[in-house]
Design an enzyme around this catalytic site. Structure first.
Site, short mmCIF file in Angstrom:
data_model
loop_
_atom_site.label_atom_id
_atom_site.label_comp_id
_atom_site.label_asym_id
_atom_site.label_seq_id
_atom_site.Cartn_x
_atom_site.Cartn_y
_atom_site.Cartn_z
N TYR A 53 55.23 36.43 52.88
CA TYR A 53 54.81 37.37 52.46
C TYR A 53 54.99 38.84 53.46
O TYR A 53 55.73 38.62 54.25
CB TYR A 53 53.01 37.46 52.99
CG TYR A 53 52.19 36.31 52.13
CD1 TYR A 53 52.70 35.82 51.09
CD2 TYR A 53 51.09 35.78 52.72
CE1 TYR A 53 52.36 34.71 50.55
CE2 TYR A 53 50.48 34.77 52.22
CZ TYR A 53 50.68 34.18 50.97
OH TYR A 53 50.23 33.34 50.44
N SER A 236 43.85 32.51 44.62
CA SER A 236 43.70 33.34 43.26
C SER A 236 42.34 32.88 42.73
O SER A 236 42.56 32.79 41.36
CB SER A 236 44.91 32.76 42.42
OG SER A 236 45.13 33.71 41.40
N LEU A 238 40.24 34.74 41.71
CA LEU A 238 39.84 35.93 40.80
C LEU A 238 41.06 35.87 39.79
O LEU A 238 41.16 37.07 38.98
CB LEU A 238 39.72 37.24 41.40
CG LEU A 238 38.45 37.57 42.17
CD1 LEU A 238 38.31 38.96 42.82
CD2 LEU A 238 37.21 37.50 41.16
N LEU A 243 40.17 38.04 36.15
CA LEU A 243 38.67 37.80 35.82
C LEU A 243 37.86 38.99 36.12
O LEU A 243 36.58 38.92 35.97
CB LEU A 243 38.53 36.39 36.73
CG LEU A 243 38.94 35.21 36.18
CD1 LEU A 243 38.52 34.04 37.20
CD2 LEU A 243 37.78 34.78 34.89
N THR A 244 38.21 40.29 36.91
CA THR A 244 37.49 41.33 36.97
C THR A 244 37.32 41.93 35.55
O THR A 244 36.54 42.71 35.34
CB THR A 244 38.03 41.98 37.94
OG1 THR A 244 39.36 42.84 37.59
CG2 THR A 244 38.11 41.66 39.40
N GLY A 245 38.25 41.63 34.59
CA GLY A 245 38.32 42.22 33.53
C GLY A 245 39.06 43.59 33.34
O GLY A 245 39.47 44.13 32.18
N LYS A 246 39.83 43.81 34.27
CA LYS A 246 40.43 45.09 34.26
C LYS A 246 41.73 45.28 33.74
O LYS A 246 42.26 46.39 33.32
CB LYS A 246 40.75 45.44 35.77
CG LYS A 246 41.85 44.54 36.65
CD LYS A 246 41.82 45.12 38.14
CE LYS A 246 42.85 44.35 38.91
NZ LYS A 246 42.82 44.73 40.34
#
Length: 348
Positions: A53, A236, A238, A243-246
């Site tokens: 990272y 992961s 989300l 999965l937030t829909g953004k």
């Protein structure tokens, strides 16, 4: 914040783990420190990082995340109250991880090199959980390969016993306390458990992707996790924010990770959008934030030891941490499973 045992180690970790891979690219040092402070204020004692990272991996930012965590530890103290996990990269060809640009492998010499770098950047004498970021052998990784196995085993794989032997030496030296896997298969976990019966360290956890649109962990690994107490550290949860829909209907919000780096292909497969729309509709029907519904589902699984969450702002983090107050009732789980039955694992 509830805590759960890490494998059979006796170590208790918070049910939410702070993932930090954005520190050093999407997040500055100050922003990373602010997230760490907020997480601790909410009862999080578990922090996950890696030598790889920040993400996406680049030579210029190699080790940046560990360095930011290290500066925070130096400023705040309290190392003994934290459980810090890091990872050594698996088989690969990126030239900046090792001296002279040699390909990365899970050999004793490379593991020794990697741990010294991580300890130096983190500014600590030990790492609580040291994980193999991905296998030395050829397997489908990060959405490439899905649920199928099609690679012919190679004859130059570093033996699992050899890798575990190197980790055993590090445990003996006090540089790591426990061992974990990541991006592993059921076969791989079974082999590591078998090898530990010869006296090598027993793996305590497995860090794999798991979320509403990728529940493939349940097919073979969930039973292993429960029966062998090699619990899932779910990453992961989300689905990289999908999965937030953004990102629905091809949206690319300014500053979002997929907009910046174009690395969302794992979650742009056929059937993904319609599944996400179904889960968001359910959340709204139930009066629950869609982000919190997705996270609460992951945290509620019996085979999950900790849910690794990530954010790029303290506002996002505040919403994420609030997911622990959402209960997945049997009735709500039945509705989730009904959607899963129709839209099973579109983004493995």
């Amino acid at each position: 914040m509830k805590q759960r045992e890490l494998g059979r180690t006796g170590v208790m970790v918070s049910e939410i783990c702070l993932g930090t891979m954005t520190f050093g690219q999407q997040n500055t040092e100050a922003e990373g420190h602010a997230q760490l402070d907020m997480a601790l204020d909410h009862g999080v004692n578990f922090i996950d990082t890696a030598e790889l990272y920040s993400i996406p991996p680049r030579a210029e930012t190699y080790g940046a995340t560990e360095t930011i965590i290290g500066s925070w530890l130096k400023a705040r103290g309290g190392r003994d109250k934290l459980i810090i996990a890091s990872k050594v990269v698996g088989r690969g060809t990126n030239p900046w991880f090792r001296p002279n640009g040699e390909p990365t492998r899970l050999t004793p010499s490379q593991i020794r090199y990697a741990i010294e770098g991580s300890l130096r950047r983190l500014g600590t004498d030990y790492i609580d959980l040291y994980q193999l970021h991905w296998p030395d052998r050829k397997v489908g990784l990060f959405g490439d390969g899905g649920t199928t196995f099609r690679d012919v085993p190679t004859d130059d794989e570093v033996p699992i016993e050899e890798t575990l032997g190197a980790l055993e030496d590090l445990v003996t030296q006090g540089k790591i306390r426990h061992v974990g896997l990541s991006n592993e298969t059921a076969w791989g976990v079974s082999q590591f458990i078998a090898a530990s019966k010869a006296g090598a360290p027993r793996v305590a956890s497995i860090q794999n992707a798991y979320n509403l649109i990728n529940r493939t962990f349940e097919i073979g690994l969930a039973e292993m996790a429960i029966r062998e107490k090699v619990g899932l550290l779910a990453y992961s949860p989300l689905a990289q924010g999908y999965l937030t829909g953004k990102y629905l209907n091809g949206a690319k919000p300014a500053g979002a990770r997929t907009t910046l780096f174009n690395r969302g292909q794992r979650y742009e497969k056929p059937g993904v959008d319609v599944a996400i729309e179904a889960y968001i509709a359910l959340a709204r029907e139930e009066g629950i934030d869609p982000t919190q519904l997705a996270l609460a589902f992951v945290t509620s699984r019996a085979f999950v030891t900790s849910n690794i969450i990530g954010a790029t702002s303290v506002d996002q983090l505040r919403t994420i941490l609030g997911s622990v107050d959402v209960t997945i009732t049997p009735e709500l789980e039945a509705k989730i499973n009904a959607i899963h039955q129709v839209h099973s694992n579109p983004a493995p």
